[in-house]
Design a protein around this motif. Sequence first.
Motif, PDB file in Angstrom:
ATOM      1  N   LEU A   9       3.429 -97.820  30.274  1.00 20.27           N
ATOM      2  CA  LEU A   9       3.138 -97.698  31.711  1.00 20.27           C
ATOM      3  C   LEU A   9       1.942 -98.606  32.000  1.00 20.27           C
ATOM      4  O   LEU A   9       0.940 -98.562  31.282  1.00 20.27           O
ATOM      5  CB  LEU A   9       2.777 -96.257  32.091  1.00 20.27           C
ATOM      6  N   VAL A  22       6.820-100.060  34.481  1.00 19.51           N
ATOM      7  CA  VAL A  22       7.193 -99.505  33.176  1.00 19.51           C
ATOM      8  C   VAL A  22       7.965-100.582  32.426  1.00 19.51           C
ATOM      9  O   VAL A  22       8.898-101.181  32.965  1.00 19.51           O
ATOM     10  CB  VAL A  22       8.056 -98.229  33.314  1.00 19.51           C
ATOM     11  N   ASP A  63       4.635 -92.496  40.220  1.00 19.00           N
ATOM     12  CA  ASP A  63       5.801 -91.609  40.257  1.00 19.00           C
ATOM     13  C   ASP A  63       7.091 -92.409  40.500  1.00 19.00           C
ATOM     14  O   ASP A  63       8.099 -92.221  39.818  1.00 19.00           O
ATOM     15  CB  ASP A  63       5.606 -90.558  41.357  1.00 19.00           C
ATOM     16  N   LEU A  66       8.023 -94.582  37.363  1.00 21.26           N
ATOM     17  CA  LEU A  66       8.675 -93.788  36.305  1.00 21.26           C
ATOM     18  C   LEU A  66      10.109 -93.434  36.699  1.00 21.26           C
ATOM     19  O   LEU A  66      11.035 -93.532  35.890  1.00 21.26           O
ATOM     20  CB  LEU A  66       7.873 -92.508  36.029  1.00 21.26           C
ATOM     21  N   GLN A  72      11.070 -90.177  31.467  1.00 18.57           N
ATOM     22  CA  GLN A  72      10.100 -89.106  31.667  1.00 18.57           C
ATOM     23  C   GLN A  72       8.742 -89.587  31.155  1.00 18.57           C
ATOM     24  O   GLN A  72       8.678 -90.396  30.225  1.00 18.57           O
ATOM     25  CB  GLN A  72      10.523 -87.842  30.889  1.00 18.57           C
ATOM     26  N   LYS A  73       7.681 -89.064  31.737  1.00 22.01           N
ATOM     27  CA  LYS A  73       6.333 -89.493  31.315  1.00 22.01           C
ATOM     28  C   LYS A  73       6.084 -89.203  29.837  1.00 22.01           C
ATOM     29  O   LYS A  73       5.336 -89.927  29.172  1.00 22.01           O
ATOM     30  CB  LYS A  73       5.244 -88.863  32.197  1.00 22.01           C
ATOM     31  N   GLU A  74       6.757 -88.188  29.292  1.00 22.17           N
ATOM     32  CA  GLU A  74       6.574 -87.838  27.874  1.00 22.17           C
ATOM     33  C   GLU A  74       7.107 -88.922  26.925  1.00 22.17           C
ATOM     34  O   GLU A  74       6.761 -88.936  25.742  1.00 22.17           O
ATOM     35  CB  GLU A  74       7.269 -86.506  27.563  1.00 22.17           C
ATOM     36  N   LEU A  76       6.447 -92.107  27.280  1.00 25.06           N
ATOM     37  CA  LEU A  76       5.509 -93.232  27.258  1.00 25.06           C
ATOM     38  C   LEU A  76       4.774 -93.320  25.917  1.00 25.06           C
ATOM     39  O   LEU A  76       4.385 -92.306  25.346  1.00 25.06           O
ATOM     40  CB  LEU A  76       4.493 -93.110  28.397  1.00 25.06           C
ATOM     41  N   VAL A  79      -0.670 -96.313  27.917  1.00 24.89           N
ATOM     42  CA  VAL A  79      -0.978 -96.611  29.322  1.00 24.89           C
ATOM     43  C   VAL A  79      -1.917 -97.814  29.347  1.00 24.89           C
ATOM     44  O   VAL A  79      -3.002 -97.787  28.755  1.00 24.89           O
ATOM     45  CB  VAL A  79      -1.640 -95.412  30.043  1.00 24.89           C
ATOM     46  N   PHE A 101      -4.441 -90.020  32.584  1.00 28.33           N
ATOM     47  CA  PHE A 101      -3.018 -89.936  32.259  1.00 28.33           C
ATOM     48  C   PHE A 101      -2.793 -90.092  30.761  1.00 28.33           C
ATOM     49  O   PHE A 101      -2.038 -89.334  30.149  1.00 28.33           O
ATOM     50  CB  PHE A 101      -2.259 -91.017  33.047  1.00 28.33           C
ATOM     51  N   LEU A 105      -1.383 -87.199  28.183  1.00 25.71           N
ATOM     52  CA  LEU A 105      -0.162 -87.441  27.394  1.00 25.71           C
ATOM     53  C   LEU A 105      -0.465 -87.645  25.912  1.00 25.71           C
ATOM     54  O   LEU A 105       0.457 -87.720  25.094  1.00 25.71           O
ATOM     55  CB  LEU A 105       0.572 -88.679  27.927  1.00 25.71           C
TER      56      LEU A 105
END
Length: 340
Positions: A9, A22, A63, A66, A72-74, A76, A79, A101, A105
Amino acid sequence: MAEKPKYILAIESSCDDTAAAVLINDKVLSNVVARQQIHEEYGGVVPELASRAHQQNIVPVVDVALSRAGIQKEQLCAVAFTQGPGLMGSLLVGSSFAKSFALALQVPLIAVNHMQAHILAHFIAEEGFDKPTFPFLAMTISGGHTQIVRVDSYFSMEVIGETTDDAVGEAFDKSAKILGLPYPGGPLIDKYAQTGNPKAYQFTKPQVPGLNFSFSGLKTQILYFIQKNLKEDPDFVKNNMEDICASIQYTIINILMDKLKIAVKETGIKQVAIGGGVSANSGIRNTLKEAEKKYGWKTYIPKFEYTTDNAAMIGIVGYHKYLEEQFNDASVTSKARIEL
């Protein structure tokens, strides 16, 4: 066993655009930019207003990035964010979000130099766009910068020429302001120039030694030229807008190309890439394509969406830093000025 894909990200907030992207390895899955219209009525970017707008935009922009990437952010892996250079208030919004962030995560945090990102944008995997091979020369031209950079590897770069005063983008925008055009004026000069005579009016090119640039004298020269002609004919600008814009653009492009030719001769490197907001200018793009045929150069012109400030270019640097485990901890600070 196939290598696990790296999802990065990226966040860019150096000036007045809030951007998030992304990437999966070197490929862009999403590249979202929220532009701030409010600065137009002030004729330039107002730092305080820019940082407030970033605060409003950053969560929805991430948002959307993604969501468009379909992950899903999980998922990633890291960052990446713009550390500098840029407006301090704007940079702090991006870095604060990125730090929070990444911490939430529990993934690596990667600080990116904005100017390095403009250069490495050429390494984004895009169909129909070749990637340069090392070494190559990069000319970064934007509202805040004008540089010629020798690029020996992803992280070995040397500035061999730069502006001693105004940046080229500033010269375009301020010339446009003198002509009564709204902000941002650079793209409007380009638009009018396309139907004008580039040799209608002559402006003197500054004599700057070596590979450095200067644009302040040209800007003053344009101001006096317009003032003098308006005294004689109040409709001078209105009646000659295309020719004036074409002549200004022709002079600026010649200044850039003169230095680039010297850089190629001195280094012996015939691979030339451009980057930064002003590389969207059609006159510069066409002149560079002509140089490829005329001088036997190999030229690299980025995809239009990667010329102005965007997060995809931050993401490609993030990806290459991830591969080398060049990570940062939460103590990393934003910097308004930062060397390449």
